[in-house]
Design an enzyme around this catalytic site. Sequence first.
Site, mmCIF file in Angstrom:
data_model
loop_
_atom_site.group_PDB
_atom_site.id
_atom_site.type_symbol
_atom_site.label_atom_id
_atom_site.label_comp_id
_atom_site.label_asym_id
_atom_site.label_seq_id
_atom_site.Cartn_x
_atom_site.Cartn_y
_atom_site.Cartn_z
ATOM 1 N N CYS A 128 0.866 -1.185 0.000
ATOM 2 C CA CYS A 128 0.000 0.000 0.000
ATOM 3 C C CYS A 128 0.898 1.229 0.000
ATOM 4 O O CYS A 128 1.745 1.381 0.876
ATOM 5 C CB CYS A 128 -0.883 -0.037 1.249
ATOM 6 S SG CYS A 128 -1.854 1.454 1.472
ATOM 7 N N CYS A 139 -10.765 14.871 5.001
ATOM 8 C CA CYS A 139 -11.722 13.905 5.580
ATOM 9 C C CYS A 139 -11.549 13.895 7.105
ATOM 10 O O CYS A 139 -10.429 13.838 7.606
ATOM 11 C CB CYS A 139 -11.489 12.507 5.005
ATOM 12 S SG CYS A 139 -11.705 12.451 3.218
ATOM 13 N N CYS A 142 -9.496 11.095 9.107
ATOM 14 C CA CYS A 142 -8.224 10.659 8.535
ATOM 15 C C CYS A 142 -7.036 11.452 9.085
ATOM 16 O O CYS A 142 -7.033 12.683 9.069
ATOM 17 C CB CYS A 142 -8.290 10.786 7.012
ATOM 18 S SG CYS A 142 -6.774 10.268 6.203
HETATM 19 N N1 SAH Z 1 -7.491 9.697 -0.728
HETATM 20 C C1 SAH Z 1 -7.849 8.341 -0.985
HETATM 21 C C2 SAH Z 1 -6.986 7.340 -0.233
HETATM 22 C C3 SAH Z 1 -7.169 7.473 1.238
HETATM 23 S S1 SAH Z 1 -6.778 6.192 2.349
HETATM 24 C C4 SAH Z 1 -9.313 8.127 -0.656
HETATM 25 O O1 SAH Z 1 -9.923 9.009 -0.063
HETATM 26 O O2 SAH Z 1 -9.843 7.091 -1.003
HETATM 27 C C5 SAH Z 1 -7.724 4.799 1.959
HETATM 28 C C6 SAH Z 1 -9.035 4.634 2.699
HETATM 29 O O3 SAH Z 1 -8.911 4.672 4.113
HETATM 30 C C7 SAH Z 1 -10.068 5.681 2.329
HETATM 31 O O4 SAH Z 1 -11.296 5.047 2.108
HETATM 32 C C8 SAH Z 1 -10.113 6.530 3.564
HETATM 33 O O5 SAH Z 1 -11.312 7.243 3.631
HETATM 34 C C9 SAH Z 1 -9.930 5.499 4.639
HETATM 35 N N2 SAH Z 1 -9.498 6.004 5.943
HETATM 36 C C10 SAH Z 1 -8.647 6.996 6.229
HETATM 37 N N3 SAH Z 1 -8.494 7.154 7.559
HETATM 38 C C11 SAH Z 1 -9.281 6.215 8.124
HETATM 39 C C12 SAH Z 1 -9.556 5.870 9.477
HETATM 40 N N4 SAH Z 1 -9.012 6.520 10.497
HETATM 41 N N5 SAH Z 1 -10.421 4.845 9.688
HETATM 42 C C13 SAH Z 1 -10.972 4.175 8.657
HETATM 43 N N6 SAH Z 1 -10.757 4.457 7.387
HETATM 44 C C14 SAH Z 1 -9.920 5.472 7.102
#
Ligand code: SAH
Length: 375
Positions: A128, A139, A142
């Site tokens: 990854c 978000c 995140c």
């Molecule tokens: N920018 C991309 C990649 C992000 S990371 C995107 O938004 O898809 C990959 C996934 O993990 C995304 O679905 C994101 O929303 C999720 N994610 C990020 N932080 C998280 C957390 N603390 N708990 C659960 N999912 C999370």
Amino acid sequence: MHIIWKERIENSMDDIKLETKELNKVDIKSYNLLELTEFVVGLGDKKFRAKQIYEWLHQKLVVSFDEMSNLPVNFREKLKETCRLTALVPVSVQVSQLDGTTKYLFELYDGNVIESVLMIYKHGNSVCISSQVGCRMGCRFCASTLDGLERNLTPSEMLDQIYRIQALTGERVDNVVVMGSGEPFDNFEAFIKFIQLLNDENGLNISARNLTVSTCGLVPKIKELADMQLQITLAISLHAPNDEMRRTLMPIANKYSIQEIIEACRYYIDVTGRRITFEYSLVQNVNDSESCAMQLISLVRGLNCHINLIPVNPIKERDFKQTRQKEIQLFKNKLEKSGINVTIRREMGRDIDGACGQLRKSYVEKCNIKQEEQI
Ligand code: SAH
């Protein structure tokens, strides 16, 4: 758990000078073979040298020009003067005692750090990778986005996360998921170049079918990717079944509606024939009710898709809690009964630094404290 911290003094004048010098050089690992050939010819050398360099960079995964033993020494010197050879330096490696998942923190040439993860599954090794340093999508749950976007990664920096992991472990990387820190479609051009290089038969030759990219839903880019007709698996971070709720979790929802995203997904499926994945992170008392499940069902009904439920990974800066196991199961059952493909994401490496972006954040904070102590 095993951690190696490499100490470093940030922002000394020497570092800054070096960084500026490096910045002006050619990022040779981001060149495809055609571009590399033009470059080599431009330097006044023979065409076939390009193939040799490309092989050293993308197959033998060397980290210095000196290792390119079939190149004449003076040519190597010329390359050193004009090119930057992206080679990420591991500053921390954490191995999960539970499942062997390994989290790497890599330092870039300018001192920034990024995270990558190696996951070992029965069907092969998956890496990854991050696509940006930080993220500007905001978000709420995140960790990667808490300090905003620092900068985009170059194609070579995306690639080298895979190269270093392969070189460090001696294990072949079978699958790549672009789901680490950053929004890949906010760095679209570099992302496309990265795929091209990853795919190249003169390189690691990892096909688009073995690549998954996750986006928070930048609609025009979903369509653009569809038009390229690659066989990439597209994952969409949905996380809410209606716009109102999605806007409270993901600022991007103010720009694109769920309907627009669904239409773009339908287009992607039609053009590529690929099944789409929707990621749905379950947050207790926010998006995990029965009504949410019902809304989600009507959104995706009839779409060739799969839903991946992710128990939210709590970060200390926010008070989001994970939905309880029992309720996650109920949510899943509800979707399943309606004939929807659904899985609950297995939590890999639960004993090592959890959510995406947390390892980098704690490292940067640690470095900042060290710097303050020195002043
Ligand atoms: N920018 C991309 C990649 C992000 S990371 C995107 O938004 O898809 C990959 C996934 O993990 C995304 O679905 C994101 O929303 C999720 N994610 C990020 N932080 C998280 C957390 N603390 N708990 C659960 N999912 C999370």
